[in-house]
Design an enzyme around this catalytic site. Structure first.
Site: not given
Length: 301
Positions: A107, A133
């Site tokens: 994911y 991130y």
């Protein structure tokens, strides 16, 4: 890759089972094989040796990696921590999957984009992550592709559910404490229920297990896909919908503010909408509209 008829009896290894998506995967994947779910205590994804040892012991036909470093703001100062979980771990899982002739489901995120596009992003749009991130998640994507293993990389966004830390639970907690909340109204995305992600993942893998030729199936389907709820809203709109469907005795007033009035260490994209058309065309599946999914989630509460 094993024949489809054999995969029904083969092992599916799921990481991050204490997380929002991993927990739901344990339920959704039932019936597709022998599902083994591992939390951080059973599989330390920050340890390369542990990854290699566990994967080689389990010998899965499919690895579903639901673990990730998701503390977006903390990642700005904990770069190495984000890299270990978002880059190094998926790279090693991909290498081991390739070695075992297994497949990897992984994911990723809308944060690989800078959010400047006016319409929903498609899989071939240029990436330009604006925070650590997003950068580490993109590097993880690249590492999986470079490994040459059979894979599904599923980008999703604004994930919520009744477990862990997420916007929904934060709003419910704060809404029970305050009469007014200020929420950003100029960032747009698709709130996506963790159960939706798990259910659609199971749907895709069920198509594989039903295939007469597993190797040929992966040759046609391996790749990158966007997987989010349909429709879009702002964080402000999401908050209002949460309170509309909640059982709070007193609903707080939700004040709309610009992102500039709520500065965060990590920059967020203004547009996080992802197009699901490729997923629909290739697999014939569509996620529910985000409000419909939210109502189902809140009914569970």
């Amino acid at each position: 890759m094993r024949e489809g008829a054999m995969v029904q009896q083969a092992t599916i290894l799921v990481t991050g089972v204490n997380g929002q998506v991993g927990y739901e995967l344990l339920r959704s994947l039932q019936g597709l094989g022998r599902v083994i779910g591992l939390d951080r205590a059973a599989l330390d994804l920050e340890s390369p040796d542990a990854i290699r040892r566990v994967v080689r012991e389990v010998k899965p036909a499919i690895i579903v990696n639901a673990a990730a470093y998701t503390a977006v703001d903390k990642a700005e100062t904990d770069v190495q921590g984000a890299q270990r979980l978002n880059v190094q771990a998926p790279a090693l899982l991909a290498e081991e999957a390739k070695r075992l002739r297994a497949a990897l489901v992984h994911y990723s995120t809308d944060y690989v984009f800078d959010g400047t596009k006016d319409t929903p992003y498609i899989e071939t749009d240029a990436v330009n992550p604006q925070n650590v991130y997003g950068k580490t998640k993109l590097e993880g994507e690249h590492a999986i592709v470079a490994s040459g293993c059979d894979h599904l990389i599923l980008r999703t966004s604004w994930v919520y559910g009744m477990r862990g830390k997420n916007f929904l639970l934060t709003m419910l907690r704060l809404g029970a404490q305050r009469n007014e909340l200020s929420v950003v109204a100029d960032q747009v995305g698709s709130p996506t229920w963790s159960t939706t992600i798990a259910a659609l993942t199971a749907n895709l893998l069920a198509q594989f297990t039903a295939a007469s030729d597993g190797a040929e199936w992966w040759a046609r389907h391996s790749g990158l896909y966007h997987l989010t709820a349909n429709g879009a809203t702002t964080w402000h709109g999401f908050a209002e919908a949460i309170f509309e469907t909640s059982d709070l005795p007193t609903k707080p007033h939700v004040k709309a503010i610009p992102a500039s009035a709520y500065p965060t260490p990590a920059k967020r994209p203004g547009n996080s909408r992802l197009s699901n058309e490729k997923l629909a065309q290739v697999f014939g599946v569509r996620a529910p509209e985000w409000r419909q999914a939210l109502r189902l989630c809140m009914a569970e509460r």
